[in-house]
Every structure is written in structure tokens, then in C-alpha cells.
Design an enzyme around this catalytic site. Structure first.
Site, mmCIF file in Angstrom:
data_model
loop_
_atom_site.group_PDB
_atom_site.id
_atom_site.type_symbol
_atom_site.label_atom_id
_atom_site.label_comp_id
_atom_site.label_asym_id
_atom_site.label_seq_id
_atom_site.Cartn_x
_atom_site.Cartn_y
_atom_site.Cartn_z
ATOM 1 N N LYS A 171 0.815 -1.212 0.000
ATOM 2 C CA LYS A 171 0.000 0.000 0.000
ATOM 3 C C LYS A 171 0.851 1.265 0.000
ATOM 4 C CE LYS A 171 -4.279 -1.887 1.873
ATOM 5 N NZ LYS A 171 -5.268 -1.893 2.979
ATOM 6 N N ARG B 22 -3.008 -9.821 5.829
ATOM 7 C CA ARG B 22 -3.520 -9.998 4.454
ATOM 8 C C ARG B 22 -2.441 -9.502 3.502
ATOM 9 N NH1 ARG B 22 -6.458 -6.958 0.645
ATOM 10 N NH2 ARG B 22 -8.041 -8.162 -0.515
#
Length: 284
Positions: A224, A258
């Protein structure tokens, strides 16, 4: 704190080790692997590779939730997701479906999904009704705004408190509908309506979030922009930063991470466990 997470066919004892959830995007426009696994053949191959690398859950997503991503009609999301859910039933791994659409939730549960991972926190009308009578696990995520506008100008007075309050309200709503607490986990939603500072504040507060809610915390920060903000690396060069983030999340109390890079994360977590707690050496 709860040490059991019930996900359909699978019961995970969370005191033994953190779980690794592998990301399987069956979309043409994911931020990190846009279209790479858009065909069923490649999706199945990637899932099999994850399974051989030690993944615990595989999270199948048919709608990109990157900032600014357009919505996908329910028929198209079903067309993308359902073949993968059916094809992966015999893989021996828990299958999660990443969706906020009640119709997709219902179809996925019928097909044998073990978890529903909802970025909208089961707020969509009909979402709770779609999942409450199943035995699948439910991941409640916090998001400020929608994928279309969430990163425009996220503002909080106290991001940790506000995220905890939201997750508590949604967990209470699910339990009031009859959902067993052992089926629930929470995700603070790093990158979903948060600045880089918000994201790292929530990461540092992982243990506090778990203690405040009494629910296991899932953290997703793989590749991210918060990784890029620290390292200056583009998305395709964020593997080391993503592994460091996963280790930091677990060290702060996350029970599930995740990730895109399953094999590398599993290896890193094994070394971290051995260094932190001691473990039997793999003789392979």
C-alpha cells in the site's frame, strides 16, 4: 481474548500463530497486480502456489477497491468471483470472498465460502441478513467514505478511538442479529479513508484495538501507499517494506495479515516466531 476464529469448514486457534491471508484479485484493475489473475486459469494457479507456500486463507476479490476505483455491477462481480470459489473448493484452504454486495455474499456462501470480508462493515442494506444464518467467518472493516472518495480528505479527531467505536457498533449489530462472536474479526482498514499518519497510528494501536473489542485483528498493508510513503518505492518494489509491515503488525498483536506475497511472508513469520518464542527447526 478470543483465541478461536470459526470460518465455515475451518476453526483456527489463534494463540498458536498468526494467520496469513493471501490476496487473489480476479479483477482487471487492481492497484498492485491489475489483471494478472483475471482469468480462472491464472487465478487457480496462483491459489495453488499460495497453498503450497503455507497460506491459511485465500481472499477472492472481484471488485477493485483502490482509491478512485469505479463500482462494478453485481452481475459482473459474480461472473468474476463465483468460478474461482467453485474451482478452489478442493484446495484445502479457507476461502474468503471480499465483497460488500449482499447478493454476492449469499451466492458465495452457497458455493462454500468460509469467510466474507466486507470493506463496508456489513452496512449495506441486506448484508447482515445475507450472512447471519451461515457458519462463515466475518471480517468487519472500517472505511471512511467510499473507494471513489475516501482519500480526498480523510479527517478524524482521534482516529484510533473513532475506528474502535465504529468496529464495536458493527460487531454489536451482527451479534444482535444472532451471529456468534467466534465468527468475527475486525480490520481497521489501513488505506481506506486514512492518511499515512492515520495508518501508522492504527498499526501501532493494533493490540489496543484487540483489547478494546475482544476480537482478533486483521491487518492489510501489503504494497500500500503507506509503504511507498516511507520507502519511496513504487508498488512493484514494495516487497521488503510489506514484509516489514506484516512483522510489525504481528508484533503489535495482529492475528491475521492480508498479503500479496505469501511465500515470503510465511518465511518471515517463521523466522520471527523462532527468534521471539523459539520453535522446532525445519529440517527440509
Amino acid at each position: 481474548m478470543p483465541q478461536l476464529l470459526q470460518c465455515g469448514r475451518f476453526s483456527f486457534r489463534l494463540e498458536q500463530r498468526p494467520l496469513v491471508m493471501g490476496i487473489l484479485n480476479v479483477t482487471p484493475d487492481s492497484f498492485s497486480d491489475g489483471g494478472r489473475y483475471g482469468t480462472l486459469e491464472f487465478a487457480v494457479s496462483n491459489a495453488e502456489e499460495m497453498a503450497s507456500s503455507g497460506v491459511d486463507l485465500i481472499d477472492i476479490g472481484g471488485e477493485s477497491t483502490r482509491p478512485g476505483a469505479p463500482g462494478v455491477p453485481v452481475e459482473e462481480e459474480l461472473r468474476r468471483v463465483m468460478p474461482a470459489v467453485y474451482a478452489l473448493q478442493g484446495l484445502g484452504r479457507a476461502l474468503s470472498v471480499d465483497t460488500c454486495k449482499p447478493q454476492v455474499m449469499r451466492e458465495a456462501i452457497i458455493a462454500g465460502a468460509d469467510m466474507i470480508n466486507d470493506i463496508n462493515g456489513f452496512r449495506t442494506p441486506g448484508a447482515i441478513e445475507a450472512v447471519k444464518d451461515s457458519d462463515c467467518g466475518l471480517c468487519i472493516m472500517h472505511m471512511q467514505g467510499t473507494p471513489q472518495d475516501m482519500q480526498a480528505r480523510p479527517v478524524y479527531e482521534d482516529v484510533v478511538r473513532e475506528v474502535i467505536d465504529f468496529l464495536r457498533e458493527r460487531a454489536d449489530a451482527l451479534q444482535a442479529a444472532g451471529v456468534e462472536r467466534e465468527r468475527l474479526c475486525v480490520d481497521p482498514g489501513l488505506g481506506f479513508g486514512k492518511t499515512v499518519e492515520h495508518n501508522f497510528a492504527l498499526l501501532r494501536a493494533t493490540a489496543h484495538i484487540e483489547q478494546a473489542l475482544g476480537l482478533p485483528v486483521l491487518v492489510g498493508l501489503s504494497r500500500k501507499s503507506m509503504i511507498g510513503a516511507v520507502t519511496g518505492r513504487p508498488v512493484e518494489e514494495r516487497l521488503p517494506g510489506s514484509i516489514a509491515g506484516a512483522l510489525a503488525a504481528v508484533a503489535h498483536g495482529a492475528k491475521i495479515v492480508r498479503v500479496h506475497d505469501v511465500a515470503e511472508t510465511v518465511d518471515a513469520l517463521e523466522v520471527w516466531r523462532a527468534a521471539t518464542f523459539g520453535s522446532t527447526i525445519n529440517s527440509q
